[in-house]
Design a protein around this motif. Structure first.
Motif, PDB file in Angstrom:
ATOM      1  N   ASP A  35      63.452  49.932  84.491  1.00 43.45           N
ATOM      2  CA  ASP A  35      63.688  48.576  84.994  1.00 43.45           C
ATOM      3  C   ASP A  35      62.496  47.689  84.704  1.00 43.45           C
ATOM      4  O   ASP A  35      61.344  48.132  84.735  1.00 43.45           O
ATOM      5  CB  ASP A  35      63.937  48.604  86.516  1.00 43.45           C
ATOM      6  CG  ASP A  35      65.142  49.428  86.894  1.00 43.45           C
ATOM      7  OD1 ASP A  35      66.270  48.952  86.699  1.00 43.45           O
ATOM      8  OD2 ASP A  35      64.943  50.567  87.374  1.00 43.45           O
ATOM      9  N   GLY A  38      63.164  40.509  83.315  1.00 47.46           N
ATOM     10  CA  GLY A  38      63.461  39.859  82.045  1.00 47.46           C
ATOM     11  C   GLY A  38      63.093  38.382  82.045  1.00 47.46           C
ATOM     12  O   GLY A  38      63.585  37.614  82.873  1.00 47.46           O
ATOM     13  N   GLU A  62      68.254  43.867  75.048  1.00 47.93           N
ATOM     14  CA  GLU A  62      68.465  43.149  76.295  1.00 47.93           C
ATOM     15  C   GLU A  62      67.865  41.752  76.228  1.00 47.93           C
ATOM     16  O   GLU A  62      66.650  41.592  76.063  1.00 47.93           O
ATOM     17  CB  GLU A  62      67.832  43.913  77.464  1.00 47.93           C
ATOM     18  CG  GLU A  62      68.538  45.204  77.841  1.00 47.93           C
ATOM     19  CD  GLU A  62      69.856  44.953  78.560  1.00 47.93           C
ATOM     20  OE1 GLU A  62      70.169  43.782  78.853  1.00 47.93           O
ATOM     21  OE2 GLU A  62      70.573  45.939  78.819  1.00 47.93           O
ATOM     22  N   GLY A  64      66.486  38.457  77.951  1.00 50.03           N
ATOM     23  CA  GLY A  64      65.976  38.103  79.265  1.00 50.03           C
ATOM     24  C   GLY A  64      66.640  36.846  79.806  1.00 50.03           C
ATOM     25  O   GLY A  64      66.919  35.904  79.057  1.00 50.03           O
ATOM     26  N   LEU A  69      66.164  43.568  84.615  1.00 53.54           N
ATOM     27  CA  LEU A  69      66.926  44.251  83.581  1.00 53.54           C
ATOM     28  C   LEU A  69      66.732  45.746  83.753  1.00 53.54           C
ATOM     29  O   LEU A  69      65.710  46.199  84.283  1.00 53.54           O
ATOM     30  CB  LEU A  69      66.460  43.825  82.183  1.00 53.54           C
ATOM     31  CG  LEU A  69      66.639  42.350  81.822  1.00 53.54           C
ATOM     32  CD1 LEU A  69      66.006  42.064  80.462  1.00 53.54           C
ATOM     33  CD2 LEU A  69      68.111  41.964  81.816  1.00 53.54           C
TER      34      LEU A  69
END
Length: 244
Positions: A35, A38, A62, A64, A69
């Protein structure tokens, strides 16, 4: 199991002192969650290593958005090391975009079964050739559609061995000049990986094309890739094996 996870951010921009640090949370004996916070406008990639020397990308991208996240993963070994790489390159679709402009989408560089190259480096192995020059051509362009103009200029004929059953005996001329290549023997195996696309086995046979491919030529060059069987270029039959 002992899990050692030193986490640090490495990327294209410097870190702000207050940057939240990533964290790993055990879920079960072999599953974990990574984890981090982001930052809006930043795109994150996750890398892992078993020895802090060789790093590979996990199949995740991923973007942000100012919220936490996370990415879940399995680890059945003794230890694993993780790190985030990121870029602030503007994007509306980080999966289909090509951040390093190497001709391969970000997702094709990190997905399972992808090229395994770095989505933030144009030349991942530092060999002076852009990633799509070899990796992408071999994986996704076996017919050589992206030959450079210098290589394609003046071609009278060009043949790629495409995936096909063993009984295939004819390979089309990809130069567009209609000089097909014929294999006289059904013995051998197609679909074998070669330098840039595929190969075919001959087992004493030969390949031929029509003589019109040579019409009007005083000089020509012929290029090909061949792998002789072990010891076939030595001994009593050497003169036969060297006939091309």
């Amino acid at each position: 199991m002992k899990l050692l996870v030193p986490l640090f951010l490495a990327g294209l921009t410097s870190l702000a002192p207050a940057q939240p640090q990533p964290r790993v949370t055990p879920l079960t004996a072999d599953t974990f969650n990574l984890d981090w916070e982001g930052i809006t406008g930043r795109t994150y990639f996750v890398q892992y290593s078993l020895d802090l020397v060789a790093w590979q990308f996990m199949p995740v991208i991923e973007p942000g958005n100012g919220t936490p996240l996370g990415y879940g993963f399995d680890c059945g070994g003794e230890r694993i090391f993780l790190r985030l790489k990121y870029t602030d390159e503007p994007t509306s679709n980080p999966h289909s975009d090509d951040f390093d402009a190497d001709g391969i989408s970000n997702w094709d560089e990190v997905r399972d079964g992808g090229t395994g190259t770095d989505p933030l480096l144009e030349d991942s192995d530092a060999d002076g050739i852009r990633d799509d020059g070899l990796v992408y051509a071999a994986v996704n362009d076996p017919d050589g559609a992206h030959l450079t103009p210098a290589l394609a200029a003046g071609l009278r004929a060009r043949w790629d061995i495409q995936p096909a059953p063993d009984n295939t005996t004819t390979y089309q001329d990809t130069s567009g000049n209609n000089h097909p290549l014929t294999r006289n023997s059904l013995v051998g195996t197609d679909n074998a990986e070669a330098v840039i696309s595929r190969s075919c086995g001959l087992s004493g046979g030969h390949l031929s094309t029509d003589s019109s491919a040579m019409d009007g030529l005083l000089h020509f060059s012929l290029s090909f890739w061949m792998r002789p069987e072990k010891d076939s270029l030595s001994g009593a039959s050497a003169s036969l094996n060297r006939t091309l």
